[in-house]
Design a protein around this motif. Structure first.
Motif, short mmCIF file in Angstrom:
data_model
loop_
_atom_site.label_atom_id
_atom_site.label_comp_id
_atom_site.label_asym_id
_atom_site.label_seq_id
_atom_site.Cartn_x
_atom_site.Cartn_y
_atom_site.Cartn_z
N GLY A 199 4.15 78.81 -69.32
CA GLY A 199 3.01 79.63 -68.91
C GLY A 199 1.97 78.94 -68.03
O GLY A 199 0.80 79.32 -68.09
N VAL A 200 2.39 77.99 -67.19
CA VAL A 200 1.49 77.37 -66.21
C VAL A 200 0.16 77.00 -66.89
O VAL A 200 -0.89 77.57 -66.61
CB VAL A 200 1.25 78.29 -64.99
N ARG A 201 0.26 76.05 -67.82
CA ARG A 201 -0.88 75.76 -68.68
C ARG A 201 -1.21 74.26 -68.64
O ARG A 201 -0.50 73.45 -69.22
CB ARG A 201 -0.47 76.13 -70.11
N PRO A 202 -2.27 73.87 -67.94
CA PRO A 202 -2.65 72.45 -67.97
C PRO A 202 -3.09 72.07 -69.39
O PRO A 202 -3.86 72.81 -70.02
CB PRO A 202 -3.85 72.37 -67.01
N ARG A 335 -4.80 80.24 -63.73
CA ARG A 335 -4.68 78.89 -64.30
C ARG A 335 -3.59 78.11 -63.57
O ARG A 335 -2.81 78.67 -62.81
CB ARG A 335 -4.47 78.94 -65.81
N GLY A 336 -3.59 76.80 -63.82
CA GLY A 336 -2.63 75.93 -63.15
C GLY A 336 -3.34 74.89 -62.32
O GLY A 336 -4.57 74.76 -62.38
N LYS A 337 -2.55 74.15 -61.52
CA LYS A 337 -3.13 73.10 -60.68
C LYS A 337 -2.33 73.01 -59.39
O LYS A 337 -1.12 73.27 -59.38
CB LYS A 337 -3.04 71.74 -61.38
N ARG A 373 3.75 83.78 -61.89
CA ARG A 373 3.74 82.38 -61.44
C ARG A 373 3.94 82.28 -59.93
O ARG A 373 4.78 82.95 -59.36
CB ARG A 373 4.85 81.59 -62.15
N PHE A 374 3.17 81.37 -59.35
CA PHE A 374 3.27 81.09 -57.92
C PHE A 374 3.61 79.61 -57.76
O PHE A 374 2.90 78.75 -58.26
CB PHE A 374 1.93 81.35 -57.22
N ALA A 375 4.69 79.33 -57.03
CA ALA A 375 5.05 77.94 -56.72
C ALA A 375 5.63 77.90 -55.31
O ALA A 375 6.82 77.66 -55.12
CB ALA A 375 6.06 77.42 -57.74
#
Ligand SMILES: Cc1ncc(COP(=O)(O)O)c(C=O)c1O
Length: 404
Positions: A199-202, A335-337, A373-375
């Motif tokens: 879940g793209v979670r720092p 969220r994310g980095k 999600r974006f990558a």
């Protein structure tokens, strides 16, 4: 029948159904764009699950593959070839570990398998029952039996129980629980500094610090799984470099060779001297073609200062998504980095939004029902970021209309 339907029929006949229904079929790619059987361009903001970070068919990578393929494709791990040694040297440089020691695997799971075996051998040198691994809820570490067990998502274990029972999983947001879970029987803590598939979670800085402290207190190794975050995805070469913690072992895969299958388990200090001849091996490890591709990846990122532009694109995408919050249906947070970002939705409509994006020829992916999600590739342009944002907004509005 369309090209996609033809391939789907053939795939249904002979490819094992371990994956969900296919969502497209592609013939070629260039940069951020994929082309389907009708030569329709699609904007790829998923990049083969955070793999093709230099974009599709990057000329430097394609040339390195072609040149090496003409010279020598495979010798096995019985013999030395220069591309693997050169890649290990480059990995030592970008980790900042002068004494880095690398085991080459084929993918993320096999890199993590190597790390887990290394940690267990390290543990058993200290005491015979020091073989337990602590992992975090929501983590994802792979699909082999050991990495599946280490994956903190019980739903994925169910069909394969009983598992070996050497993993203790604690909440990803509770430093005290993590400290308590690490004992003298623990040989390693395995974590993703930014959780990807979960879940793209720092992770909170305090959790990462607690992991390091607990490992030091009990003689365990800290393993950072940088399979998804490594090679610039979250900003620096490795996500741990944005923290005040240094792991003993790091695993990397996905983007390392821009799409050629590769994984690497990198250790330093005492951890780098654990494996002895016969402890671990794989026939394709250090394959010269995949290593040549990875050398071209690292070289290109350095030469073109891609980490700097990627950080700027990450800010642009993140700020663009942030502007949706409170204005565009369902959007409640980001969220994310770097260029690993998630748009949080207030209800489980992510799969519908993903489908609406596909209707508009944009690839993103839904995770866990309420996260998009974006990558995109690290080389994504400003215009492509803006175009994707526009499409996502349209998709969110379309889903809002159909669910109203
Ligand atoms: C953090 C992490 N570790 C391990 C893996 C497993 O990698 P692979 O699918 O290459 O085996 C993944 C894949 O998504 C991942 O994101």
């Amino acid at each position: 029948m369309s090209y996609f339907e033809q391939l789907q029929t053939r795939s249904d006949a002979h490819i094992m159904r371990s994956y969900g229904p296919p969502k497209g079929a592609f013939v070629r790619g260039k940069g951020t764009v994929l082309f389907d059987g009708e030569d329709q361009p699609w904007l790829d903001f998923l990049c083969g699950l955070a793999v093709t970070s230099l974009g599709h068919a990057h000329p430097a990578v394609s040339k390195a593959i072609a040149d090496q393929a003409e010279l020598l494709v495979h010798t096995s791990n019985l013999y030395l070839t220069e591309p693997a040694i050169e890649l290990a040297e480059r990995l030592a440089k970008i980790t900042g570990w002068d004494d880095a020691s690398v085991f080459f695997a084929q993918c993320g799971a096999t890199a993590n398998e190597a790390a887990i075996k290394l940690a267990r051998k390290h543990g058993k040198r200290i005491r015979d029952d020091k073989v337990r691994v602590v992992t975090l809820s929501g983590s994802f570490h792979g699909r082999t039996l050991a990495t599946l067990e280490a994956t903190g998502q019980p739903g994925k274990h169910e069909a394969f129980q009983p598992l070996a029972g050497f993993v203790d999983t604690v909440a990803h947001d509770d430093p005290d629980a993590l400290r308590a879970a690490v004992t003298d029987e623990t040989c390693a803590v395995l974590l993703e500094v930014v959780q990807g598939e979960g879940g793209v979670r720092p992770l909170d800085a305090e959790v990462v610090r607690a992991a390091r402290e607990a490992c030091d207190a009990h003689g365990a190794l800290l393993i950072a799984d940088e399979v998804q975050t490594g090679i610039g995805r979250t900003g620096p070469w490795f996500a741990f470099q944005d923290t005040d913690v240094v792991p003993d072992v790091l695993t990397v895969a996905k983007a390392l060779a821009n799409g050629m299958p590769i994984g690497a388990c990198i250790a330093h200090g005492e951890a780098g001297r654990v494996f002895e001849p016969g402890d671990h091996a794989t026939t394709f490890g250090g394959n010269p073609v995949t290593c040549a591709a990875a050398n071209a990846v690292i070289d290109t990122i350095e030469r073109e200062r891609i980490l700097t532009t990627a950080r700027a694109r990450g800010v642009r995408l993140s700020e663009g998504l942030q502007r949706f919050v409170g204005f565009v249906p369902f959007a409640i947070g980001v969220r994310g980095k770097g260029l690993l970002l998630g748009l949080e939705l207030d209800r489980p409509v992510a799969a519908q939004v993903e489908a609406e994006c596909r209707e508009r020829f944009l690839l993103v992916n839904a995770i866990g029902g309420d996260l998009l999600r974006f990558a995109p590739p690290l080389t994504v342009s400003r215009q492509e970021v803006d175009q994707a944002l526009k499409t996502v907004e349209e998709a969110l509005r379309a889903v809002a209309e159909t669910t109203a």
